[in-house]
Design a protein around this motif. Structure first.
Motif, PDB file in Angstrom:
ATOM      1  N   GLN A   1       0.822  -1.215   0.000  1.00 14.05           N
ATOM      2  CA  GLN A   1       0.000   0.000   0.000  1.00 14.05           C
ATOM      3  C   GLN A   1       0.855   1.263   0.000  1.00 14.05           C
ATOM      4  OE1 GLN A   1      -3.201   0.216   2.816  1.00 14.05           O
ATOM      5  NE2 GLN A   1      -4.530  -0.796   1.350  1.00 14.05           N
ATOM      6  N   ALA A   2       2.033   1.202   0.614  1.00 14.30           N
ATOM      7  CA  ALA A   2       2.913   2.371   0.616  1.00 14.30           C
ATOM      8  C   ALA A   2       3.419   2.677  -0.795  1.00 14.30           C
ATOM      9  CB  ALA A   2       4.086   2.152   1.567  1.00 14.30           C
ATOM     10  N   ILE A   3       3.724   1.639  -1.569  1.00 16.01           N
ATOM     11  CA  ILE A   3       4.167   1.851  -2.948  1.00 16.01           C
ATOM     12  C   ILE A   3       3.051   2.474  -3.784  1.00 16.01           C
ATOM     13  CG2 ILE A   3       4.769   0.648  -5.080  1.00 16.01           C
ATOM     14  CD1 ILE A   3       6.407  -1.262  -3.384  1.00 16.01           C
TER      15      ILE A   3
ATOM     16  N   PRO B   1       9.867   3.189  -9.381  1.00 19.49           N
ATOM     17  CA  PRO B   1       9.200   2.028  -8.790  1.00 19.49           C
ATOM     18  C   PRO B   1      10.172   0.935  -8.363  1.00 19.49           C
ATOM     19  CG  PRO B   1       8.926   2.002 -11.156  1.00 19.49           C
ATOM     20  CD  PRO B   1       9.604   3.302 -10.811  1.00 19.49           C
ATOM     21  N   ILE B   2      11.364   0.883  -8.943  1.00 22.20           N
ATOM     22  CA  ILE B   2      12.315  -0.167  -8.602  1.00 22.20           C
ATOM     23  C   ILE B   2      12.822   0.016  -7.177  1.00 22.20           C
ATOM     24  CG2 ILE B   2      14.503  -1.255  -9.211  1.00 22.20           C
ATOM     25  CD1 ILE B   2      12.257  -1.665 -11.254  1.00 22.20           C
TER      26      ILE B   2
ATOM     27  N   VAL C   1       9.399  -4.734  -0.713  1.00 17.89           N
ATOM     28  CA  VAL C   1       8.507  -5.858  -1.012  1.00 17.89           C
ATOM     29  C   VAL C   1       9.330  -7.098  -1.350  1.00 17.89           C
ATOM     30  CG1 VAL C   1       6.782  -6.722  -2.636  1.00 17.89           C
ATOM     31  CG2 VAL C   1       6.585  -4.419  -1.738  1.00 17.89           C
ATOM     32  N   TYR C   2      10.417  -6.920  -2.087  1.00 18.06           N
ATOM     33  CA  TYR C   2      11.298  -8.031  -2.423  1.00 18.06           C
ATOM     34  C   TYR C   2      11.873  -8.669  -1.161  1.00 18.06           C
ATOM     35  CZ  TYR C   2      15.353 -10.493  -4.294  1.00 18.06           C
ATOM     36  OH  TYR C   2      16.290 -11.441  -4.586  1.00 18.06           O
TER      37      TYR C   2
END
Length: 130
Positions: free
Chosen positions: A80-82, A99-100, A106-107
């Motif tokens: 949700q933060a992204i 975005p990376i 998340v990774y």
């Protein structure tokens, strides 16, 4: 086999985070940090206690299953933060949205979930008696 379980857990949690009302999981930062502290303390204390003792086995289980729950929560939060960062990034900013770099958290959550699931499936989470 571990990869399929991880894919199911991560896919399900990511779908929940995307479909949830905007910002619902963004308020979980402080409780997740406290949970991570408890899991970290249990992992450290488990190094000094034998796993055959009741307290050592309990701390190991807390660090294993508690870590799975905490990193699942972090996956909800980070997803949700992204999305929030991407929606609120100003169009006139000097640098475009990256975005990376946003997806690194998340990774790391996925890696931690995979490790916990692999440990559980390897039999590290159950009591074995002969």
């Amino acid at each position: 086999m571990d990869g399929w379980y991880t894919a199911g857990v991560v896919g399900g949690l990511s779908t929940i985070a995307i479909c949830a009302p905007s910002g619902e999981f963004l308020n979980m930062r402080a409780p997740l940090a406290m949970g991570l502290g408890v899991v970290f303390a249990a992992s450290l204390a488990g190094m000094f206690l034998p796993p055959t003792s009741a307290l050592g086995a309990g701390l190991y289980s807390l660090s294993l299953y508690g870590g799975l729950i905490v990193f699942g929560g972090f996956l909800l939060y980070d997803t949700q933060a992204i999305v929030k960062r991407a929606e609120t990034h100003p169009a006139y900013a000097m640098q475009p949205y990256d975005p990376i770099n946003s997806a690194v958290s998340v990774y790391m959550d996925v890696i931690n979930i995979f490790i916990r699931i692999a440990m559980i499936l390897a039999g590290g989470g159950g009591n074995k008696r002969k």
